[in-house]
Design a protein around this motif. Structure first.
Motif, mmCIF file in Angstrom:
data_model
loop_
_atom_site.group_PDB
_atom_site.id
_atom_site.type_symbol
_atom_site.label_atom_id
_atom_site.label_comp_id
_atom_site.label_asym_id
_atom_site.label_seq_id
_atom_site.Cartn_x
_atom_site.Cartn_y
_atom_site.Cartn_z
ATOM 1 N N GLY A 103 3.910 0.954 7.158
ATOM 2 C CA GLY A 103 5.040 0.055 7.397
ATOM 3 C C GLY A 103 4.752 -1.185 8.220
ATOM 4 N N TRP A 104 3.472 -1.570 8.363
ATOM 5 C CA TRP A 104 3.150 -2.826 9.058
ATOM 6 C C TRP A 104 3.062 -3.948 8.040
ATOM 7 C CZ3 TRP A 104 2.440 -3.888 14.260
ATOM 8 C CH2 TRP A 104 2.462 -2.777 15.111
ATOM 9 N N SER B 157 0.860 -1.183 0.000
ATOM 10 C CA SER B 157 0.000 0.000 0.000
ATOM 11 C C SER B 157 0.892 1.227 0.000
ATOM 12 C CB SER B 157 -0.896 -0.005 1.241
ATOM 13 O OG SER B 157 -1.605 1.214 1.289
ATOM 14 N N LEU B 158 0.813 2.018 -1.077
ATOM 15 C CA LEU B 158 1.687 3.199 -1.166
ATOM 16 C C LEU B 158 1.175 4.340 -0.302
ATOM 17 C CD1 LEU B 158 2.730 3.494 -4.919
ATOM 18 C CD2 LEU B 158 3.950 2.480 -2.996
ATOM 19 N N VAL B 159 -0.144 4.363 -0.092
ATOM 20 C CA VAL B 159 -0.740 5.482 0.642
ATOM 21 C C VAL B 159 -2.093 5.003 1.172
ATOM 22 C CG1 VAL B 159 -1.580 6.394 -1.591
ATOM 23 C CG2 VAL B 159 -1.538 7.882 0.360
ATOM 24 N N ASP B 160 -2.493 5.483 2.362
ATOM 25 C CA ASP B 160 -3.785 5.003 2.887
ATOM 26 C C ASP B 160 -4.932 5.927 2.482
ATOM 27 O OD1 ASP B 160 -2.987 7.103 4.494
ATOM 28 O OD2 ASP B 160 -3.433 6.098 6.394
ATOM 29 N N GLY C 116 0.341 -11.615 14.454
ATOM 30 C CA GLY C 116 1.722 -11.732 13.981
ATOM 31 C C GLY C 116 2.261 -10.545 13.224
ATOM 32 N N GLN C 117 1.456 -9.494 13.030
ATOM 33 C CA GLN C 117 1.942 -8.407 12.168
ATOM 34 C C GLN C 117 3.183 -7.723 12.777
ATOM 35 O OE1 GLN C 117 -1.004 -5.358 11.598
ATOM 36 N NE2 GLN C 117 -1.909 -5.673 13.580
ATOM 37 N N ILE C 118 4.022 -7.201 11.894
ATOM 38 C CA ILE C 118 5.308 -6.626 12.323
ATOM 39 C C ILE C 118 5.368 -5.154 11.924
ATOM 40 C CG2 ILE C 118 7.817 -6.799 12.117
ATOM 41 C CD1 ILE C 118 7.509 -9.546 10.934
#
Ligand code: SAM
Ligand code: SF4
Length: 328
Positions: free
Chosen positions: A264-265, A10-13, A275-277
């Protein structure tokens, strides 16, 4: 089990549309603060130093709306030039595509999916939450330009919502007959606008196939791509019809993808946050890249256990983040 080598970025939300089923007008959407979004160099560093070394080779740029990112052409060029890149594609609403299609193609993008939920400009406006001048024509021009520029395959994404655009299923399917366009029907999910989902419900892929089969018949088809779509063809059509049935069928066992959000997740599953980082914080705090690679490798090992089947959903099955926030 498929190898997990496909990253949706995703480049932008944010987005220039307000689709009813995704981020409707008036919804309380918590956008990431600018300083919390990955910068272009951070994104490229993560791809080159973390994702590619652990085995990712196929990338899709999405959002929010990826074309509102000012660096989108440069990002495409950089990813297309990585020797490891085997496939690079984009999902867009098409509104800015007419002006960018040639530059994106020159930069190395070859595949594009464009959302088109209606052929009727009024219905389209209603779906995308636009009260001003119709945006349908500009999206249509974007699709035509992408076709002329040579994007292949060119896929059109349709989310079918009962009482909104379900009367257009045959007209949308017919777009695949004379042109080499691949129309994909995506089952509406309770993610983004749970009220709409509760009020309208959803239409299964099988119901859509029955309508289409009754009119033209359907044969098995094939199209290049990474998707979980079941692909069919109207007999003698140039393009295909895809059905993405995440509500009526579970395709977790075939899942080959992870998602990197604009902030950045890294998420192993669209519908399960286990589990997300937080790679951005890791990167900014100076954790050695080797450690980040290690974290991603460990998540890759856990991925088969983290899926939609074991998701942690509320009573209605609605999810806390929208597709636009996660990177749909
Ligand atoms: N803005 C771009 C677009 O619309 O194509 C890319 C991002 S959008 C989140 C990616 C895809 O997710 C689109 O095809 C959109 O139709 C789909 N989508 C969004 N919300 C959805 C929902 N609640 N159910 C099913 N599909 C959804
Ligand atoms: Fe924007 Fe795409 Fe969501 Fe529509 S589906 S609001 S175009 S991110």
């Amino acid at each position: 089990m498929n190898p997990v080598d496909y990253l949706r970025i995703s480049l932008v939300d944010r987005c220039n549309f307000r689709c009813q089923y995704c981020m409707p007008e008036g919804a309380d959407i918590q956008y990431a603060l600018q300083q919390n979004l990955l910068t272009q160099p951070e994104l490229i560093t993560l791809l080159r130093e973390v994702f590619i070394p652990v085995g990712f080779t196929r990338f899709r740029l999405t959002g929010g709306e990826p074309l509102v990112h000012p660096g989108v052409v440069e990002i495409v060029r950089t990813i297309a030039q990585f020797p490891a890149t085997q496939d690079l594609s984009m999902t867009t609403n098409g509104f800015l595509l007419a002006g960018l299609a040639q530059d994106l193609h020159n930069a190395g993008l070859r595949r594009v999916n464009i959302s088109l939920d209606s052929l009727d400009p009024d219905v389209f406006n209603q779906i995308i939450g636009n009260r001003g001048r119709s945006r349908w024509q500009q999206v249509w021009d974007g699709i035509q330009t992408a076709y002329q520029v040579g994007f292949n395959p060119l896929k059109l994404n349709v989310v079918v919502i009962p009482g909104v655009n379900d009367q257009e299923v045959l007209d949308l399917a017919a777009l695949s007959i004379d042109r080499e366009w691949h129309v994909r029907f995506i089952e509406f999910m309770p993610i983004g606008n749970d009220d709409l989902f509760q009020n309208r419900g959803w239409v299964s892929s099988e119901e859509l196939r029955q309508q289409i089969r009754a009119k033209w018949g359907l044969t098995e088809g094939q199209v290049r791509g990474n998707g979980p779509a079941d692909v069919f063809r109207i007999p003698n059509a140039k393009g295909t019809l895809g059905f993405i049935s995440q509500m009526s069928e579970c395709f977790c066992d075939r899942c080959n993808r992870m998602r990197l959000s604009a902030d950045g997740w890294l998420r192993p599953c669209l519908l399960n946050e286990t589990g997300q980082i937080d790679l951005k914080t890791g990167l900014r705090s100076g954790i050695p890249l080797e450690h980040l690679r290690q974290q991603v490798s460990e998540l890759l090992l856990l991925k088969p256990e983290i899926n939609y089947k074991q998701r942690d959903s509320g009573t209605t099955g609605a999810y806390s983040r929208t597709m636009s926030q996660i990177g749909g």
